[in-house]
Design a protein around this motif. Structure first.
Motif, PDB file in Angstrom:
ATOM      1  N   ARG A   1       0.819  -1.216   0.000  1.00 11.21           N
ATOM      2  CA  ARG A   1       0.000   0.000   0.000  1.00 11.21           C
ATOM      3  C   ARG A   1       0.858   1.275   0.000  1.00 11.21           C
ATOM      4  N   GLU A   2       1.947   1.307   0.795  1.00  7.48           N
ATOM      5  CA  GLU A   2       2.784   2.505   0.888  1.00  7.48           C
ATOM      6  C   GLU A   2       3.399   2.845  -0.466  1.00  7.48           C
TER       7      GLU A   2
ATOM      8  N   GLU B   1       0.767   4.249  -2.876  1.00  8.56           N
ATOM      9  CA  GLU B   1       0.453   5.650  -2.601  1.00  8.56           C
ATOM     10  C   GLU B   1       1.519   6.573  -3.178  1.00  8.56           C
ATOM     11  N   LYS B   2       2.790   6.201  -3.030  1.00 13.96           N
ATOM     12  CA  LYS B   2       3.871   7.011  -3.597  1.00 13.96           C
ATOM     13  C   LYS B   2       3.791   7.018  -5.127  1.00 13.96           C
TER      14      LYS B   2
ATOM     15  N   LYS C   1       1.115   6.681  -6.965  1.00 13.28           N
ATOM     16  CA  LYS C   1      -0.017   7.525  -7.377  1.00 13.28           C
ATOM     17  C   LYS C   1       0.368   8.998  -7.399  1.00 13.28           C
ATOM     18  N   LYS C   2       1.199   9.420  -6.439  1.00 13.94           N
ATOM     19  CA  LYS C   2       1.643  10.816  -6.400  1.00 13.94           C
ATOM     20  C   LYS C   2       2.634  11.112  -7.527  1.00 13.94           C
TER      21      LYS C   2
END
Length: 182
Positions: free
Chosen positions: A91-92, A95-96, A98-99
């Motif tokens: 997940r971490e 998220e990175k 996606k940014k």
């Protein structure tokens, strides 16, 4: 998650066997006629009407997973555009990614060499890290990308700090350690 791939666009039916569906997909669309073995294969998330859920497949052998992942280029073209294959990340890292993805897309639109590797974005061979002010931008066209090599001080500083991971070798048992005799 190291041995997992996610398959997108494979039609969903009631009472389906996901493992058989993935095996047929690999043989027909990716043209891999070798028998591929899985630990577990299943759909992700809850069933939603008129929506196809992705399939997660955990491969028995990492070598087979890589063979399938590298054959994903065969899905390019109009007849296979609904299909896709990607690695599954924690997940971490997702998220990175996606940014970083809008910056990756903007760099590609500017015809620059860009790679999104795990949670790192490399543009023209240098590590790119967005500013906090850049993260507020929502439109990929106005992203603050560097114009060329060594023009953005953030890139030069980040590239100087970045050291790539060592490749291969596992635990490093074959390397000789200082102060030890063989």
């Amino acid at each position: 998650m190291r041995d997992n791939l996610i398959f997108y666009g494979i039609p969903e039916t009631d009472e389906e066997n996901c493992e058989d569906k993935v095996k047929i997909f690999v043989q027909e669309k990716l043209e891999i006629h070798q028998n591929v073995e899985f630990h577990r294969v299943h759909r992700m998330g809850r069933k939603v009407p008129n929506k196809v859920r992705p399939i997660v497949a955990k491969f028995v052998l990492f070598k087979e997973k890589e063979m399938v992942r590298k054959a994903a280029y065969k899905l390019a073209g109009d007849e296979n555009k609904q299909f896709g294959i990607s690695e599954q990340f924690p997940r971490e890292i997702n998220e990175k990614r996606k940014k970083l993805y809008p910056y990756y897309k903007a760099a590609k639109q500017q015809e620059r060499k860009a790679q999104l590797i795990f949670d790192k974005l490399i543009i023209d061979g240098e590590l790119f890290t967005p500013d906090e002010s850049d993260e507020e931008e929502e439109n990929g066209n106005n992203l603050n990308l560097p114009l060329g090599r060594h023009t953005d001080p953030r890139l030069s500083a980040a590239a100087a700090e970045f050291t790539p991971r060592p490749r291969g070798g596992g635990r490093g048992g074959s390397r000789r350690r200082p102060g030890r005799r063989r």
